[in-house]
Design an enzyme around this catalytic site. Structure first.
Site, PDB file in Angstrom:
ATOM      1  N   TYR A  11       0.824  -1.215   0.000  1.00  0.00           N
ATOM      2  CA  TYR A  11       0.000   0.000   0.000  1.00  0.00           C
ATOM      3  C   TYR A  11       0.865   1.275   0.000  1.00  0.00           C
ATOM      4  O   TYR A  11       0.766   2.101  -0.923  1.00  0.00           O
ATOM      5  CB  TYR A  11      -0.927  -0.064   1.223  1.00  0.00           C
ATOM      6  CG  TYR A  11      -1.673   1.193   1.539  1.00  0.00           C
ATOM      7  CD1 TYR A  11      -2.529   1.780   0.603  1.00  0.00           C
ATOM      8  CD2 TYR A  11      -1.536   1.795   2.786  1.00  0.00           C
ATOM      9  CE1 TYR A  11      -3.220   2.934   0.910  1.00  0.00           C
ATOM     10  CE2 TYR A  11      -2.242   2.937   3.103  1.00  0.00           C
ATOM     11  CZ  TYR A  11      -3.069   3.510   2.163  1.00  0.00           C
ATOM     12  OH  TYR A  11      -3.739   4.652   2.470  1.00  0.00           O
ATOM     13  N   LEU A  33       5.112 -10.472  -2.549  1.00  0.00           N
ATOM     14  CA  LEU A  33       3.663 -10.506  -2.837  1.00  0.00           C
ATOM     15  C   LEU A  33       2.857 -11.235  -1.754  1.00  0.00           C
ATOM     16  O   LEU A  33       1.728 -11.654  -2.001  1.00  0.00           O
ATOM     17  CB  LEU A  33       3.373 -11.094  -4.225  1.00  0.00           C
ATOM     18  CG  LEU A  33       3.976 -10.309  -5.407  1.00  0.00           C
ATOM     19  CD1 LEU A  33       3.605 -10.962  -6.741  1.00  0.00           C
ATOM     20  CD2 LEU A  33       3.519  -8.849  -5.394  1.00  0.00           C
ATOM     21  N   TYR A 139       5.470  -5.791  17.032  1.00  0.00           N
ATOM     22  CA  TYR A 139       5.714  -5.136  15.745  1.00  0.00           C
ATOM     23  C   TYR A 139       6.529  -3.851  15.941  1.00  0.00           C
ATOM     24  O   TYR A 139       7.547  -3.627  15.274  1.00  0.00           O
ATOM     25  CB  TYR A 139       4.363  -4.835  15.065  1.00  0.00           C
ATOM     26  CG  TYR A 139       4.460  -3.762  14.030  1.00  0.00           C
ATOM     27  CD1 TYR A 139       5.052  -4.019  12.805  1.00  0.00           C
ATOM     28  CD2 TYR A 139       3.982  -2.468  14.284  1.00  0.00           C
ATOM     29  CE1 TYR A 139       5.176  -3.010  11.863  1.00  0.00           C
ATOM     30  CE2 TYR A 139       4.095  -1.473  13.352  1.00  0.00           C
ATOM     31  CZ  TYR A 139       4.697  -1.742  12.142  1.00  0.00           C
ATOM     32  OH  TYR A 139       4.822  -0.743  11.217  1.00  0.00           O
ATOM     33  N   LYS A 143      10.556  -2.683  14.731  1.00  0.00           N
ATOM     34  CA  LYS A 143      10.925  -1.457  14.003  1.00  0.00           C
ATOM     35  C   LYS A 143      11.951  -0.642  14.802  1.00  0.00           C
ATOM     36  O   LYS A 143      12.880  -0.056  14.238  1.00  0.00           O
ATOM     37  CB  LYS A 143       9.679  -0.623  13.713  1.00  0.00           C
ATOM     38  CG  LYS A 143       8.736  -1.271  12.702  1.00  0.00           C
ATOM     39  CD  LYS A 143       9.242  -1.106  11.268  1.00  0.00           C
ATOM     40  CE  LYS A 143       8.351  -1.771  10.249  1.00  0.00           C
ATOM     41  NZ  LYS A 143       8.715  -1.480   8.866  1.00  0.00           N
TER      42      LYS A 143
HETATM   43  C1  WQD Z   1      -7.417   3.577  14.485  1.00  0.00           C
HETATM   44  C2  WQD Z   1      -8.536   3.836  15.491  1.00  0.00           C
HETATM   45  C3  WQD Z   1      -9.038   1.925  16.842  1.00  0.00           C
HETATM   46  C4  WQD Z   1     -10.503  -0.597  13.591  1.00  0.00           C
HETATM   47  C5  WQD Z   1      -2.049   0.970  13.560  1.00  0.00           C
HETATM   48  C6  WQD Z   1      -0.858   0.222  14.060  1.00  0.00           C
HETATM   49  C7  WQD Z   1       0.329   1.138  14.126  1.00  0.00           C
HETATM   50  C8  WQD Z   1       0.551   1.845  12.799  1.00  0.00           C
HETATM   51  C9  WQD Z   1      -0.692   2.500  12.310  1.00  0.00           C
HETATM   52  C10 WQD Z   1       1.991   0.747  11.197  1.00  0.00           C
HETATM   53  C11 WQD Z   1      -8.273   3.248  16.869  1.00  0.00           C
HETATM   54  C12 WQD Z   1     -10.224   2.262  15.963  1.00  0.00           C
HETATM   55  C13 WQD Z   1     -10.011   0.458  14.312  1.00  0.00           C
HETATM   56  C14 WQD Z   1     -11.866  -1.000  13.799  1.00  0.00           C
HETATM   57  C15 WQD Z   1     -12.091   0.749  15.424  1.00  0.00           C
HETATM   58  N1  WQD Z   1       0.873   0.903  11.771  1.00  0.00           N
HETATM   59  N2  WQD Z   1     -10.782   1.131  15.225  1.00  0.00           N
HETATM   60  N3  WQD Z   1     -12.602  -0.305  14.713  1.00  0.00           N
HETATM   61  O1  WQD Z   1      -4.113   0.993  15.902  1.00  0.00           O
HETATM   62  O2  WQD Z   1      -3.963   3.505  15.640  1.00  0.00           O
HETATM   63  O3  WQD Z   1      -2.389   2.030  14.445  1.00  0.00           O
HETATM   64  O4  WQD Z   1      -1.761   1.542  12.291  1.00  0.00           O
HETATM   65  O5  WQD Z   1       3.056   1.206  11.469  1.00  0.00           O
HETATM   66  O6  WQD Z   1       1.410   0.403  14.479  1.00  0.00           O
HETATM   67  O7  WQD Z   1      -1.137  -0.327  15.332  1.00  0.00           O
HETATM   68  O8  WQD Z   1      -4.724   2.123  13.690  1.00  0.00           O
HETATM   69  O9  WQD Z   1      -6.516   1.959  12.049  1.00  0.00           O
HETATM   70  O10 WQD Z   1      -6.166   0.045  13.665  1.00  0.00           O
HETATM   71  O11 WQD Z   1      -7.096   2.178  14.503  1.00  0.00           O
HETATM   72  O12 WQD Z   1     -12.818   1.325  16.252  1.00  0.00           O
HETATM   73  O13 WQD Z   1     -12.355  -1.980  13.200  1.00  0.00           O
HETATM   74  O14 WQD Z   1      -9.715   3.161  15.007  1.00  0.00           O
HETATM   75  O15 WQD Z   1      -9.465   1.490  18.118  1.00  0.00           O
HETATM   76  O16 WQD Z   1      -8.848   4.124  17.797  1.00  0.00           O
HETATM   77  P1  WQD Z   1      -3.838   2.152  15.051  1.00  0.00           P
HETATM   78  P2  WQD Z   1      -6.139   1.505  13.407  1.00  0.00           P
END
Ligand code: WQD
Length: 319
Positions: A11, A33, A139, A143
């Site tokens: 992505y 992939l 994870y 990093k």
């Molecule tokens: C965003 C908000 C959830 C899904 C992740 C990784 C982090 C980084 C970025 C890579 C939160 C809420 C989510 C759903 C929901 N990745 N949510 N229902 O957790 O902030 O970060 O992506 O480097 O390492 O952990 O992103 O998009 O999962 O969540 O309510 O089905 O949406 O609780 O508040 P996150 P997210």
């Protein structure tokens, strides 16, 4: 200049490859992939189906290259707590093999896809690059370890590197040149879009009792095309500098309900959701200023307002 992009079919990788091709770089993509999509790779780039874990694939990928942008990794924070070995091998071992293969060939420019997950729970907000580094998922730990290896390879092998700590990547190329959907997404925006487009009946909102303006989690969503631009700027930066570690964020923050309401207004669809318990390891709020990125790279987000994030994603999911 020839640049290898590992994970260039993913992505963020595919958006970065597109940007590099637009700037006239000669781009080689190495991707196994497992998560990426071959069709997402710009036709101007050379594609190698292979892995950073395979020395023959690395030899092919690094041939004639002056710099590497390294995005190949597993990135699901929750999964990393269940199956850490997968993350050790792919993220840490894969990176070390790549760094050694680069050192052997005296390739010393490296842009690394790091993450806000290196910080863990925020001790203050907005986050800056000096915030303590205490990842709360495996994870994020992988990093952070790689960032530490980069410093050693800098000292011992003359590696010049930029570690880019992304916040929540979202959005799609505004010109709709990239339309690959993530398989089994874990992140909020693609899940909301799957509901809007009828691919999924409903979604879950993880908790509404956080200390935020509406009780749902607040994040800093950064447009993937803004991230792509930052990679090109970082590549230029390390021509003249030895190292950089920088947050890529907007300073804006939006709650889960802000995203759902805006998505309903843009798509005209009702986003059906169940309110469920908090997800383990989710902080209430996570956002950062990108003042250092502005100083160092002359970079700031220009596509990352909530409307653009959702509109550009909907252009793809609405097809
Ligand atoms: C965003 C908000 C959830 C899904 C992740 C990784 C982090 C980084 C970025 C890579 C939160 C809420 C989510 C759903 C929901 N990745 N949510 N229902 O957790 O902030 O970060 O992506 O480097 O390492 O952990 O992103 O998009 O999962 O969540 O309510 O089905 O949406 O609780 O508040 P996150 P997210």
């Amino acid at each position: 200049m020839k640049v290898l992009v590992t994970g260039g079919a993913g992505y963020i990788g595919s958006h970065t490859v597109l940007e590099l091709c637009e700037y006239g770089y000669d781009v080689v993509v190495l991707d196994d992939l497992s998560l990426g999509d071959r069709n997402a790779v710009d036709d101007r780039a050379t594609f190698i189906h292979g892995s950073t874990l395979n020395t023959a694939d690395l030899a092919k990928g690094l041939d004639g290259v002056s710099a590497v942008i390294h995005l190949a990794a597993f990135k699901a924070a929750g999964d990393s707590m269940i199956d850490p070995g997968k993350y050790t091998y792919n993220n840490i071992t894969g990176t070390l093999q790549l760094l050694d293969a680069m050192a052997e060939r005296e390739i010393n420019q490296f842009v690394f896809s790091s993450t806000a997950a290196v910080y863990g729970y925020p001790e203050y907000l907005p986050l800056d690059e000096n915030h303590p580094l205490k990842p709360i998922n495996y994870y994020g730990f992988t990093k952070l370890e790689i960032e530490r290896f980069l410093k050693w390879y800098g000292d011992l092998k003359g590696l010049k590197f930029a570690a880019l700590r992304y916040f929540n990547a979202a959005g799609y190329d505004p010109k709709v040149r990239l339309t690959s959907l993530e398989k089994n997404p874990n992140n909020l925006l693609p899940i909301v879009m799957e509901v809007a487009s009828g691919m999924r009946e409903k979604m879950q909102v993880f908790g509404n009792d956080y200390d935020t303006h509406d009780g749902t989690g607040v994040r800093d969503y950064i447009h993937v095309s803004d991230l792509a631009t930052a990679h090109v700027k970082a590549l230029k930066y390390i021509q003249d500098h030895n190292e950089l570690t920088v947050n890529l964020a907007t300073g804006e923050s939006h709650s889960v309900m802000d995203v759902i309401h805006m998505a309903e207004s843009i798509t005209g669809q009702k986003i059906v959701y169940d309110l469920v318990d908090r997800r383990v390891g989710d902080p209430a709020k996570l956002y950062a200023h990108s003042t250092f990125a502005l100083d160092a790279l002359n970079w700031k987000a220009v596509h990352s307002d909530l409307t653009s994030l959702i509109e550009t994603t909907w252009q793809v999911y609405n097809k």
